[in-house]
Scaffold this motif. Sequence first.
Motif, short mmCIF file in Angstrom:
data_model
loop_
_atom_site.label_atom_id
_atom_site.label_comp_id
_atom_site.label_asym_id
_atom_site.label_seq_id
_atom_site.Cartn_x
_atom_site.Cartn_y
_atom_site.Cartn_z
N SER A 260 -59.06 -29.12 9.30
CA SER A 260 -59.02 -28.83 10.73
C SER A 260 -59.91 -27.64 11.09
N ALA A 261 -59.91 -26.61 10.23
CA ALA A 261 -60.72 -25.43 10.50
C ALA A 261 -62.21 -25.74 10.45
N LEU A 262 -62.59 -26.66 9.57
CA LEU A 262 -64.01 -27.02 9.46
C LEU A 262 -64.46 -27.96 10.57
N ASP A 263 -63.51 -28.57 11.23
CA ASP A 263 -63.85 -29.53 12.28
C ASP A 263 -64.00 -28.85 13.64
N GLU A 264 -64.47 -27.63 13.62
CA GLU A 264 -64.72 -26.87 14.85
C GLU A 264 -66.11 -26.25 14.77
N PRO A 265 -66.75 -26.02 15.93
CA PRO A 265 -68.09 -25.42 15.90
C PRO A 265 -68.05 -23.99 15.36
N PRO A 266 -69.15 -23.52 14.77
CA PRO A 266 -70.42 -24.23 14.60
C PRO A 266 -70.35 -25.23 13.45
N TYR A 267 -70.97 -26.38 13.62
CA TYR A 267 -70.88 -27.43 12.62
C TYR A 267 -71.96 -27.22 11.56
N GLU A 268 -71.77 -26.18 10.78
CA GLU A 268 -72.73 -25.83 9.74
C GLU A 268 -72.18 -26.24 8.38
N ALA A 269 -73.10 -26.47 7.46
CA ALA A 269 -72.68 -26.78 6.09
C ALA A 269 -72.05 -25.54 5.46
#
Length: 302
Positions: A185-194
């Motif tokens: 869930s935390a990664l599914d928020e901007p900024p969408y960086e690797a």
Amino acid sequence: MIVDMPATDTRSVAKRLVKLRESNGVITTGRVLTLVVCTLDSSEAEDAIDAANDASREHPCRVIVLARGDRFADTRLDAQIRVGGDAGAAEVIVLRLQGDLVNHESSVVIPFLLPDTPVVAWWPRGAPEFPSKDSVGRLALRRITDSTFAPDPREAIGKRLASHAPGNTDLAWSRITYWRALLASALDEPPYEAVDSVTVSGLREEPALDILAGWLAARLSCPVHRRIGELRVELHRPTVSIAISRPQTGRTATLSRTGEPDQRFALARRETKDCLAEELRRLDDDEIYAEALSGIAKVTYE
């Protein structure tokens, strides 16, 4: 109701079980599976029965508990049948094995398997090196181990890949379900960086963290470091860092993100009964679990 049957045999136990169903109105209709619990001794069996009873409220089943005793003692089978309020939503058959019976567990189990229902085998402790090749494991569609209670938990979870077969899983994997959900869930928020790198820290003897690190290494394809220290997972992106931390024995986790206020979530350590209930929800192969196991080899230990 609890019925003790010392120095008995499987035929007598099966007959007594039928009589109990007829006299007390206990039926097997609605039982969705047979759960075979392989324990090291009678003292361990009670904790396993409690966990299985709780899980049976979600998954009504027949629970067969094999309590292995001294293989060098005289051959003997002591049985106990639990039905009604003493068995949750299950019916529990406890089989205490002595002597040569310890070497023939599957032969003792087979007469009590429910027809036309899947079999799940669970080793709370002392799992065989290759569960799918074990005599009881060969009867099961799903095989559940728990590396948390192995003599060397890290070594145990590290060896799970070599012994993996379709249907195998480990409760260390279920213990991180909510951690995985929070991280995703935390990664599914901007900024969408690797993600550039990941650090997973915690107790050395907590295999759930090793498999969490393996899952992140497999899914993110970036360097993952496993350290000994406070319970914490850090994800580093080019412009943002995300961290989830929790006291080792705490119940509330903190989510920190660069430039944003901290957030707090309920994240207590999951009990065995909850992990077992989760694993009983699926009887197919868990491909993500297998992927996480393979990812452990990519983790750097510090």
